[in-house]
Design an enzyme around this catalytic site. Structure first.
Site, PDB file in Angstrom:
ATOM      1  N   LYS A 196       6.558  -1.132 -10.333  1.00  0.00           N
ATOM      2  CA  LYS A 196       5.183  -0.799 -10.682  1.00  0.00           C
ATOM      3  C   LYS A 196       5.035   0.698 -10.936  1.00  0.00           C
ATOM      4  O   LYS A 196       5.679   1.518 -10.278  1.00  0.00           O
ATOM      5  CB  LYS A 196       4.241  -1.257  -9.573  1.00  0.00           C
ATOM      6  CG  LYS A 196       4.247  -2.777  -9.380  1.00  0.00           C
ATOM      7  CD  LYS A 196       3.460  -3.211  -8.168  1.00  0.00           C
ATOM      8  CE  LYS A 196       4.122  -2.807  -6.881  1.00  0.00           C
ATOM      9  NZ  LYS A 196       3.493  -3.418  -5.690  1.00  0.00           N
ATOM     10  N   THR A 253      -8.247   1.724  -4.191  1.00  0.00           N
ATOM     11  CA  THR A 253      -6.867   1.301  -4.436  1.00  0.00           C
ATOM     12  C   THR A 253      -6.183   0.660  -3.231  1.00  0.00           C
ATOM     13  O   THR A 253      -4.982   0.385  -3.289  1.00  0.00           O
ATOM     14  CB  THR A 253      -6.032   2.512  -4.894  1.00  0.00           C
ATOM     15  OG1 THR A 253      -6.090   3.534  -3.884  1.00  0.00           O
ATOM     16  CG2 THR A 253      -6.552   3.078  -6.209  1.00  0.00           C
ATOM     17  N   GLY A 259      -4.624  -1.968  -1.146  1.00  0.00           N
ATOM     18  CA  GLY A 259      -4.189  -3.347  -1.348  1.00  0.00           C
ATOM     19  C   GLY A 259      -3.888  -3.719  -2.786  1.00  0.00           C
ATOM     20  O   GLY A 259      -3.792  -4.908  -3.103  1.00  0.00           O
ATOM     21  N   THR A 260      -3.689  -2.737  -3.656  1.00  0.00           N
ATOM     22  CA  THR A 260      -3.435  -3.064  -5.064  1.00  0.00           C
ATOM     23  C   THR A 260      -2.112  -3.809  -5.254  1.00  0.00           C
ATOM     24  O   THR A 260      -2.020  -4.718  -6.081  1.00  0.00           O
ATOM     25  CB  THR A 260      -3.429  -1.795  -5.942  1.00  0.00           C
ATOM     26  OG1 THR A 260      -2.544  -0.832  -5.365  1.00  0.00           O
ATOM     27  CG2 THR A 260      -4.819  -1.199  -6.045  1.00  0.00           C
ATOM     28  N   GLY A 261      -1.090  -3.446  -4.474  1.00  0.00           N
ATOM     29  CA  GLY A 261       0.198  -4.133  -4.609  1.00  0.00           C
ATOM     30  C   GLY A 261       0.107  -5.584  -4.192  1.00  0.00           C
ATOM     31  O   GLY A 261       0.658  -6.479  -4.857  1.00  0.00           O
ATOM     32  N   CYS A 262      -0.596  -5.845  -3.091  1.00  0.00           N
ATOM     33  CA  CYS A 262      -0.812  -7.225  -2.646  1.00  0.00           C
ATOM     34  C   CYS A 262      -1.554  -8.016  -3.714  1.00  0.00           C
ATOM     35  O   CYS A 262      -1.204  -9.159  -4.030  1.00  0.00           O
ATOM     36  CB  CYS A 262      -1.631  -7.246  -1.355  1.00  0.00           C
ATOM     37  SG  CYS A 262      -0.963  -6.266   0.000  1.00  0.00           S
TER      38      CYS A 262
END
Length: 272
Positions: free
Chosen positions: A176, A211, A213-216
């Site tokens: 990412k 932002t 928790g964006t990866g989750c």
């Protein structure tokens, strides 16, 4: 209304503030029209300002949760998040060894506030046992560096890390771009396939503070799209678009870093 919604499973930690982890995953599943199930790998005392404590159940209990879900529900896709220690990683890998659905592995290592969410000794177990089972691994820049043992400073660094991660045996890797500098207002997520093909997937960068928790959210969205039958590249692109909209419509929650608006597009019910 569909008579049946595809079931997507999250195997991850709980965020008591609701912005990341299992709570974010379940909201994202719902936003994509999927039914969410969960296996809790850890409880965190957490808010928008950071993680203050972690309690992880015994690995055997994580295994019992997995057994309960997998012997009853027709899981169409799954994702992992925070796995915390080597024993839990190993138990999850054992339970998923014979899976017949796509698995998205989000190798969560450190919280946004800097709290370790994967013990250092568990990294090797993750690489040996779970990464080869994954259809897609979704590290951010620091996670890709930790898993590959390489430093990423530019596009060539991304490619070297991608080659090292693909050599661990997953179906694909998505590095990412959120931790990388933007170019002309664009960021790039790099999708590497098992045959060595590397696709730069650009998307507009959203200027926002929401932002947490964006990866989750992104990995849960990709798992949802795979459960709905989309191919990998399309699933990633659809998830990118959803996350972009969720970031753009985020709102303040708490006194720290707020999450995206996971329910973007779902607030138009009559009377709302």
């Amino acid at each position: 209304m569909n008579a049946s919604l595809p079931c997507v499973l999250t195997i991850a930690g709980s965020d008591s503030s609701g912005g990341a982890g299992v709570q974010a995953d379940l909201k994202a599943f719902c936003a994509h029209g999927c039914y969410g199930a969960s296996v809790i790998t850890a409880l965190t005392a957490q808010n928008t300002r950071g993680v203050t404590d972690i309690f992880a159940p015994p690995a055997a209990f994580v295994g019992r949760q997995l057994e309960a879900v997998l012997t009853d529900l027709d899981v169409k896709a799954a994702k992992t998040g925070m796995l915390f220690d080597a024993a839990i990683v190993e138990r999850v890998a054992e339970s998923l060894a014979g899976k017949r659905f796509p698995l998205v592995l989000d190798p969560v290592c450190v919280s946004k506030s800097g709290h370790d969410l994967l013990k250092p000794e568990a990294v090797d177990a993750l690489k040996r046992m779970l990464v080869p089972l994954a259809d897609l691994v979704t590290p951010n820049r620091p996670e890709a560096e930790r898993l590959s043992g390489l430093t990423i400073e530019d596009d060539s660094g991304v490619r070297r890390a991608m080659e090292a991660l693909l050599a661990l045996g997953p179906g694909a890797v998505l590095i990412k771009g959120g931790h990388m500098p933007s170019r002309n207002g664009q960021l790039t997520d790099w999708l590497g396939l098992a045959d060595g093909t590397i696709l730069p997937l650009t998307t507009p960068r959203v200027d926002t503070v929401h932002t947490h928790g964006t990866g989750c959210t992104l990995s849960a969205s990709i798992a949802s799209r795979l459960a709905l039958g989309e191919g990998l590249e399309k699933a990633v692109r659809t998830a990118q678009a959803y996350l972009r909209a969720a970031l753009a419509s985020g709102f303040p929650v708490g006194a720290g870093v707020s999450p995206p608006n996971h329910l973007v597009g779902l607030s138009a019910w009559p009377g709302n």
